[in-house]
Enzyme design. Structure first.
Site, PDB file in Angstrom:
ATOM      1  N   HIS A 158       0.829  -1.214   0.000  1.00 36.40           N
ATOM      2  CA  HIS A 158       0.000   0.000   0.000  1.00 36.40           C
ATOM      3  C   HIS A 158       0.863   1.264   0.000  1.00 36.40           C
ATOM      4  CE1 HIS A 158      -3.343  -2.686   1.183  1.00 36.40           C
ATOM      5  NE2 HIS A 158      -2.416  -3.242   1.948  1.00 36.40           N
ATOM      6  N   SER A 279      16.489  20.945 -16.638  1.00 38.97           N
ATOM      7  CA  SER A 279      15.326  21.775 -16.934  1.00 38.97           C
ATOM      8  C   SER A 279      15.790  23.055 -17.606  1.00 38.97           C
ATOM      9  CB  SER A 279      14.601  22.097 -15.629  1.00 38.97           C
ATOM     10  OG  SER A 279      13.887  23.311 -15.756  1.00 38.97           O
ATOM     11  N   LYS A 285      17.566  21.019 -11.520  1.00 37.93           N
ATOM     12  CA  LYS A 285      16.827  19.795 -11.841  1.00 37.93           C
ATOM     13  C   LYS A 285      17.676  18.701 -12.487  1.00 37.93           C
ATOM     14  CE  LYS A 285      12.915  19.007 -11.438  1.00 37.93           C
ATOM     15  NZ  LYS A 285      11.691  19.484 -12.065  1.00 37.93           N
TER      16      LYS A 285
END
Ligand code: ARG
Length: 466
Positions: A158, A279, A285
């Site tokens: 989960h 990026s 990034k």
């Protein structure tokens, strides 16, 4: 002004060029040019051997086809949309080169068995490549697993910390999925390795053809037993798309986890610069583009499976032009699958495992709760009762901001007098992993066993293909 069609005898009117363009498949089925010539060569050699077409005529056709084959390799063949598809393009080029004798090639054959033969040949050649690329990925997984048998990470259910596991165990789970993928593609090979040639349009032919001979020349193990089935069957293509979809799903699940695990929140893994991008606006990034793209591309492969299933549904026997829609999805899947596997392998083999971060994540949680319950169970407390006791301790831990291993012995004993000082040993995540000796479990010995078995599997399958 449209030219006269190869099949134009009974027609008085000609279709507009744009109608022809709609019906044409040459823009994509030229990918099977090599297979089309191979099929034609096998067919004409059979016509020659059986005496259906005179030896000299066949010799001319063979020489003509071989010439086209060589020019094709040199990239000197031009296809034209007026000749609709690859079959009629090749025949028309042959006619230009050797004259009307080229017309004898199509004796005892139809485009229906011809296209099916080409398509089988096309896939038969590509399936081993797919299987090979999967094997490469499996080897990389084994290498990485071997280095990470004792790398401890949170196992999830989960998406919640469940129990600590070995990262090597996680990697070997994917090894198993790819093993099943290979088995599916190997079965796909069996259904692809059947020759439709000689089924003619749908009903077979009155000419004394030799289907076994053409099958053998083309390297097929057997021939379709039923001519209607031979020209209508696209199960082999559907199997390929279905197997590819399942394979892409496996790659996609791994890529999803990869994308999460390289994120700031996890920092379990780091990708090599070579498989990431920056990026245009945010200088910091490092995006896992390749992993995302593999995940994304699984969608188009599923789409191709759905597309062909929908095309096939309700198709009456035998050939219908709808079947021309069978190819592009398969071609695109091959074009998607092979690079996806290659990029995936490159990414995997250059990954950095941040073992400390992974382990730390198992020490700042309650993923050792089962260990404590098991500890009590071994001391004679019924497991259900033990579960309840540990549940209470977890609740207390949440309220007092401490993990189970941080609680004092007195605190633990307040929950159960059966708890003794040796509990702290059992609460260590590496101990929790190491001790899971049950068959197929995450215990180090079990992971090593899986790895050894995997190596044996691969070397055995390697021996077979030698
Ligand atoms: N281009 C066709 C295809 O891809 C070849 C078979 C055409 N046969 C026919 N009877 N029109 O399916």
């Amino acid at each position: 002004m449209a030219t006269k069609k190869l099949w134009g005898g009974r027609f008085q009117e000609q279709a507009a060029a744009w109608v022809d363009a709609f019906g044409a498949s040459i823009s994509f089925d030229q990918l099977m040019a090599e297979e089309d010539i191979e099929g034609s060569l096998a067919h004409v050699k059979m016509l020659q051997k059986t005496g259906i077409v005179p030896v000299d005529d066949c010799d001319q056709i063979i020489a003509g086809l071989e010439g086209i084959q060589q020019d094709l390799e040199k990239g000197q063949i031009k296809f034209d949309v007026e000749n609709e598809d690859i079959h009629m393009n090749i025949e028309s080029i042959l006619t230009d080169r050797i004259g009307p004798v080229a017309g004898k090639l199509h004796t005892a054959r139809s485009r229906n068995d011809q296209v099916a033969t080409d398509f089988h040949l096309y896939l038969k050649k590509r399936l081993p490549k797919v299987i090979d690329e999967i094997t490469t990925v499996q080897k990389t997984l084994i290498d990485l697993a071997e280095k990470n048998v004792e790398t401890i990470m949170p196992g999830y259910t989960h998406l919640q910390h469940a129990q600590p596991i070995s990262y090597g165990h996680y990697l070997m789970a994917y090894y198993q999925m790819f093993k099943r993928d290979k088995e599916r593609f190997a079965f796909n090979e069996v259904h692809t390795d059947i020759s439709p040639l000689g089924a003619a349009a749908l009903a077979g032919t009155t000419f004394p053809i030799d289907r076994q001979m053409t099958a053998k020349t083309l390297g097929f193990s057997k021939v379709y037993a039923n001519s209607l089935d031979a020209v209508s069957d696209r199960d082999f293509a559907l199997e390929f798309l279905s197997n590819s979809s399942i394979l892409m799903m496996h790659l996609s699940r791994f890529c999803e986890e990869l994308s999460m695990w390289v994120s700031h929140e996890f920092q379990y893994l780091e990708l090599s610069d070579a498989y990431t991008t920056g990026s245009s606006i945010m200088p910091q990034k490092k995006n896992p583009d390749m992993a995302e793209l593999i995940r994304g591309k699984s969608g188009r492969v599923y789409g191709h499976l759905m597309g062909l299933l929908a095309t096939m549904k309700s198709l009456p026997l035998a050939y219908n032009k709808d079947l021309q829609e069978d190819k592009e999805g398969v071609f695109d899947t091959v074009k998607t699958l092979l690079p996806a596997l290659k990029v995936f392998n490159g990414m995997l083999s250059t990954i950095t495992v941040k073992a400390d971060n992974m382990k730390q994540a198992t020490e700042n949680d309650f993923s050792n709760a089962t260990e404590l319950a098991d500890y009590l169970a071994t001391k004679g407390v019924p497991f259900r009762e033990a579960h309840g006791i540990v549940g209470q301790l977890v609740l207390k831990g949440i309220q007092t901001h401490q993990n189970l291993q941080d609680m004092s012995l007195a605190e633990l004993q307040a929950a159960s007098p059966k708890i003794e000082a040796d509990v702290y040993h059992d609460l260590k995540s590496e101990v929790a992993v190491e001790r899971r000796h049950s068959e197929g479990g995450t215990g180090f010995d079990q992971v090593r066993k899986q790895i050894e078995q995997a190596k044996r599997d691969l070397s055995e399958s390697g021996d077979k293909s030698d």
